[in-house]
Design an enzyme around this catalytic site. Structure first.
Site: not given
Length: 345
Positions: A162, A272
Site C-alpha cells: 500500500e 486484502e
C-alpha cells in the site's frame, strides 16, 4: 507474439530440464487465501519484542488452515525489524523467526507470499527520498531473495504493501528497483506489485498506468489490489451498511481493477479484503465478490487471520472454539474453481 502463459510454460519446462531450484509447483491456482498478520504489529515500537509488540505463528498454527484446504498465506513483515539499518545486514532474531515460519509452512504444505508491509516507507520516510534512496530498497529486496530463494514454502514476493500519499509519484521507480533486487537472485517466483493510493482497486486505473512500464526479466508479475466495502473503503467499518447498502458494492469496487487488467492483458490478485460479521448484508456482499473473482480466476487473500488479533472485528480466528461466519463463506469457495493461471478471464 508469444503469450505470457506460453512463455511461463516454457520457463517451467526449462527449469525442470536443468534441475533449477524453484518455489512450490503452481498446478491449480488457489483462489482463496488469507493474511496471517502479527509480525508487522506495533510499528511504533522498533525493534519491539517478539510476543509483546509483534507476533509470529506458534508451532502448529498452520495446521488449522491446512485442514480447511486453505494453502495460500500472505505474510506481512516489517522492514525496520528485518533490516534495522538501511543497506545493513538482516537482523538475526527477526530473520530466524521468518525461517521458522517458513519451515512450519513447509510442514503443513502452505504457500507463503512474503509481504513487505511498509507503505513504501522506512522509519516514516518514503522510498525515493533523500533519507531512503531507491537503492536502499533494492538492497533490502536483494537480501530477502538471497536468503529465502531456496525455501520451498516461499511462493511469491509482495514487494511492498500500500504505497500512499507522498510515496505515490515515486512508487513506479521504486517498484522497478524492488523487481531488480529480487531478480538478482530469484528468477522463478511471482512478484506481486501493488499500486499507489493504498493499492485501491476502485482507484486503480487512475494511478497504475505507469506500472505498465515495469520490466521483469522473468515475465512473472501479478498486480495486487486491495478492497474494503465500508463507506470510506478504509476497512475501519466504523458504521454499519446503511439503509441503501448495495450487495454488489464489492464487485463494483473491484471492477475498475479487473477492467484495467483485461484492457492491458495483465494478471491480478486481491491482496486484502475483509468484513465484520455483525450484519448479514456484509456477508451477502462478500459472497457476491468471491463469486465474481472466482469467475474471473482472480485469487483473494482475506484480511485477516493470526492468533493475536483479540476482538478485531475482521478477524477469522475462531473465538472460544466458534468458527467465524466470514470463514464459512471462504470455505464455500475453497477448491471450487478450476483455474490454471491468474485471471481475469
Amino acid at each position: 507474439m508469444k503469450s505470457t502463459r506460453f512463455r511461463l510454460a516454457c520457463a517451467s519446462l526449462l527449469a525442470m530440464a536443468f534441475g533449477l531450484a524453484a518455489g512450490p509447483a503452481i498446478g491449480k491456482i488457489d483462489l482463496i487465501g488469507i493474511n496471517v498478520a502479527g509480525a508487522e504489529f506495533t510499528s511504533g515500537e522498533l525493534p519491539g519484542k517478539h510476543g509483546t509488540h509483534y507476533f509470529f505463528p506458534p508451532d502448529g498454527y498452520f495446521a488449522q488452515w491446512q485442514e480447511r484446504g486453505i494453502r495460500m498465506i500472505r505474510f506481512p513483515i516489517k522492514w525496520e525489524r528485518l533490516q534495522p539499518s538501511l543497506n545493513g545486514e538482516l537482523d538475526d532474531t527477526y530473520a530466524e523467526l521468518i525461517d521458522d515460519m517458513l519451515d512450519q509452512a513447509k510442514k503443513h504444505d502452505m504457500r507463503i507470499i512474503l509481504d513487505v508491509h511498509n507503505y513504501a516507507r522506512y522509519r516514516g520516510d518514503v522510498i525515493g527520498s533523500d533519507e531512503v534512496p531507491v537503492a536502499a530498497y533494492r538492497d533490502l529486496m536483494e537480501r530477502i531473495a538471497k536468503r529465502w530463494k531456496s525455501h520451498s514454502a516461499l511462493y511469491a514476493y509482495d514487494i511492498m504493501n500500500e504505497p500512499y500519499g507522498a510515496a505515490d509519484a515515486l512508487w513506479p521507480a521504486a517498484a522497478q528497483a524492488g523487481i531488480d533486487g529480487v531478480r538478482k537472485h530469484d528468477r522463478k517466483r511471482p512478484l506481486y506489485i501493488e499500486g499507489a493510493s493504498w493499492s485501491s482497486a476502485a482507484r486503480w486505473p487512475r494511478y497504475a498506468d505507469e506500472l505498465l512500464a515495469l520490466k521483469d526479466p522473468a515475465d512473472n508479475i501479478v498486480f495486487s489490489a486491495h478492497v474494503y466495502i465500508d463507506s470510506d473503503a478504509s476497512g475501519s467499518y466504523e458504521s454499519g451498511p446503511g439503509k441503501k447498502f448495495d450487495p454488489m458494492i464489492g464487485v463494483r469496487r473491484v471492477e475498475p481493477f479487473v477492467g484495467w487488467l483485461k484492457e492491458h492483458g495483465k494478471r491480478g490478485h486481491i491482496g486484502e479484503f475483509g468484513i465484520p460479521a455483525d450484519d448479514e448484508r456484509w456477508l451477502k456482499a462478500m459472497d457476491r465478490l468471491l463469486a465474481y473473482l472466482g469467475e474471473n480466476c482472480i485469487p483473494i487473500s482475506y484480511w485477516a487471520a493470526g492468533p493475536s488479533w483479540g476482538n478485531y472485528k475482521l478477524s477469522i480466528e475462531p473465538r472460544d472454539g466458534v468458527k467465524r461466519p466470514q470463514l464459512d463463506l471462504l470455505e464455500k469457495y475453497v477448491g471450487k474453481a478450476d483455474c490454471k493461471d491468474y485471471g481475469p478471464n
